[in-house]
Design an enzyme around this catalytic site. Sequence first.
Site, PDB file in Angstrom:
ATOM      1  N   ASP A   1       0.858  -1.178   0.000  1.00 21.61           N
ATOM      2  CA  ASP A   1       0.000   0.000   0.000  1.00 21.61           C
ATOM      3  C   ASP A   1       0.895   1.230   0.000  1.00 21.61           C
ATOM      4  OD1 ASP A   1      -2.602   1.396   0.473  1.00 21.61           O
ATOM      5  OD2 ASP A   1      -3.171  -0.582   1.236  1.00 21.61           O
TER       6      ASP A   1
ATOM      7  N   ASP B   1      -3.235   4.572  -2.291  1.00 23.24           N
ATOM      8  CA  ASP B   1      -4.345   5.060  -1.490  1.00 23.24           C
ATOM      9  C   ASP B   1      -4.844   6.416  -2.012  1.00 23.24           C
ATOM     10  OD1 ASP B   1      -5.700   4.400   1.137  1.00 23.24           O
ATOM     11  OD2 ASP B   1      -5.018   6.419   1.604  1.00 23.24           O
TER      12      ASP B   1
ATOM     13  N   GLU C   1      -6.347   3.738  -6.060  1.00 23.53           N
ATOM     14  CA  GLU C   1      -7.666   3.848  -5.432  1.00 23.53           C
ATOM     15  C   GLU C   1      -8.214   5.222  -5.811  1.00 23.53           C
ATOM     16  OE1 GLU C   1      -9.926   3.630  -1.111  1.00 23.53           O
ATOM     17  OE2 GLU C   1      -8.132   4.832  -1.356  1.00 23.53           O
TER      18      GLU C   1
ATOM     19  N   HIS D   1     -10.989  -3.797   2.716  1.00 22.06           N
ATOM     20  CA  HIS D   1     -10.945  -3.515   4.159  1.00 22.06           C
ATOM     21  C   HIS D   1     -11.818  -2.321   4.555  1.00 22.06           C
ATOM     22  CE1 HIS D   1      -8.284  -0.742   2.273  1.00 22.06           C
ATOM     23  NE2 HIS D   1      -8.214  -0.020   3.370  1.00 22.06           N
ATOM     24  N   ASP D   2     -12.383  -1.614   3.579  1.00 20.21           N
ATOM     25  CA  ASP D   2     -13.256  -0.471   3.875  1.00 20.21           C
ATOM     26  C   ASP D   2     -14.730  -0.803   3.668  1.00 20.21           C
ATOM     27  OD1 ASP D   2     -11.072   1.236   4.323  1.00 20.21           O
ATOM     28  OD2 ASP D   2     -10.932   1.733   2.189  1.00 20.21           O
TER      29      ASP D   2
HETATM   30  C1  GLC Z   1      -8.373   4.775   1.775  1.00 21.00           C
HETATM   31  C2  GLC Z   1      -8.153   3.538   2.613  1.00 21.00           C
HETATM   32  C3  GLC Z   1      -8.868   3.706   3.917  1.00 21.00           C
HETATM   33  C4  GLC Z   1      -8.293   4.901   4.623  1.00 21.00           C
HETATM   34  C5  GLC Z   1      -8.320   6.151   3.731  1.00 21.00           C
HETATM   35  C6  GLC Z   1      -7.409   7.203   4.272  1.00 21.00           C
HETATM   36  O1  GLC Z   1      -9.688   4.945   1.416  1.00 21.00           O
HETATM   37  O2  GLC Z   1      -8.568   2.409   1.909  1.00 21.00           O
HETATM   38  O3  GLC Z   1      -8.779   2.567   4.717  1.00 21.00           O
HETATM   39  O4  GLC Z   1      -9.019   5.157   5.781  1.00 21.00           O
HETATM   40  O5  GLC Z   1      -7.873   5.894   2.427  1.00 21.00           O
HETATM   41  O6  GLC Z   1      -6.076   6.811   4.134  1.00 21.00           O
END
Ligand code: GLC
Length: 552
Positions: free
Chosen positions: A99, A201, A251, A324-325
């Site tokens: 990540d 991220d 992402e 994981h979200d």
């Molecule tokens: C992304 C991650 C999440 C995190 C956010 C801030 O969306 O997947 O888990 O809380 O970024 O880093």
Amino acid sequence: MDLCNWWKEAVVYQIYPRSFQDSNGDGIGDIQGIISRLDYLKDLGIDIIWLSPVYQSPNIDGGYDISDYQAVSSDFGTMEDMERLLQQAHLRGLRVVMDLVVNHTSDQHAWFLESRSSKDNPKRDWYIWRDGFQDGEEPNGLRSVFSGSAWEKDEQTGQYYMHLFAREQPDLNWENAEVREAVYRMMRWWLDKGVDGFRMDVINMISKPPEALAASGGAGCECVNGPYVHTYLQEMNREVLKRYDIMTVGETPGVTVEQARQYGASDSSELSMIFQFELMDIDSGALGKWNLRRYALPELKRILSRWQTGLEGFAWNSLFWSNHDQPRAVSRFGDDSNDENRVLSAKMLATCLHMMQGTPYIYQGEELGMTNMPFSGLEDIRDIETVNAYNELVRQKHIYTHDEMMARIRKSGRDNARTPMQWNGAQNGGFTNGTPWIAVNPNTKTINAASQAGDPDSVFSYYKKLIRLRKQYPVIVYGSYTEPDPGDERVFAYTRRWGGSALYVRCNFTAETIDNIEVPRNAELLIGNYPEPVETMRPYEARVYYGESDEG
Ligand code: GLC
Ligand code: CA
């Protein structure tokens, strides 16, 4: 390395390290624990591990608040453990993608400690500082994704810094070239260690739109796809990515198909692929994800089909039901109301996703049909987003009662995905000998890896078979996509064609039996979640036929 597209033929498995396997009894999953489970992943047949953050972090946001990018959190082990993981994974032919969290750092990162120390510190401009608007007001109305204002006043200098997530996660100022160079240097350092790529991220938030930056008292904005984001990613590509044979996935919440074509352009000028979240927003409502609405199948089909055809020839899809979200796939898109339907619908969902064009991502435990968690109170919750939302919606605004909010948390909260892996039926599911940092789902008694590994009818064995088919049939990876009946409210059917061959996929998304299912001629059944095909489609039945293409 434009021609290296191994990641198109690969299956990715996401590990959330804190919840995967504890090796030393402190209740926290760790790197040695992951190493001890590499043979399990090899047996499943995946090719790439995406590791959620293992960096040094105060752990305000599950490690997505990083205080040193070049150190491993002592919760998870040491740098030697990390090197050993890379070595042991590579030995088994598995790749490891890390990540990369560079939209923001932790407020404990040395860069931020310097930046906040004074207005004329050389790193002041590494973060986003603004004066307040008039007296004692935030610069503008920009909101944090985790509730409240995205601006935090720092008493030391009287200015505000921007944090699109928690106040302990200050946003880096990507307009500063020194910031970008420091990030690129750090990325090369990991790649030189042998890391096989990055999951980036919220990478489409690194460039802020002018309205977000103006100390104008204005309303703020949605901070995605800002004006320089492609400039930065192309620079990162030149400075880092294209020098290595790696996979990258961005992402990118709030991207359109058109934007995705640029982020993931097949000329490799930016990223290998992106995660889009249109499907993940399918059951949200006025207060975002905190509602009880269930998705509608025609809408789900419309979204997935549009991305299938929209990216074809331009960019590459990433395919996922969960991460994981997100809540657990089978609880959200399938049926966990009884065990029979859970197993059937978990297999059906897997079929539907793995037969599409793109790289499939399996979130840990999905291959077992793991479910959401029966959280009963706030004391069960660890996730900052959920705690903040509870405080805002229950305690401050009185929009929901405690019970109403808990029902919403059981449906949508991020901790559903973060309960530990269910390795066996013992107490704590074989995850730890100590006290787990978050409770193990009590259904580990019946849903666990030990009972599924040797069972040919298990969800686990079904995933294995799907992954194996991908390696045998190029049509699964490369075939074009068409959907014959978009209006059908119960069955999702689609066809993939490649060369002279075709794949016909039929998935019943309901608990009903459906008559008159047309079976393609001259085609054999490749995989299905019932023993023998019959004239009807039974509850949550999935079937894939393979044969000659019915088109010339
Ligand atoms: C992304 C991650 C999440 C995190 C956010 C801030 O969306 O997947 O888990 O809380 O970024 O880093
Ligand atoms: Ca541990």
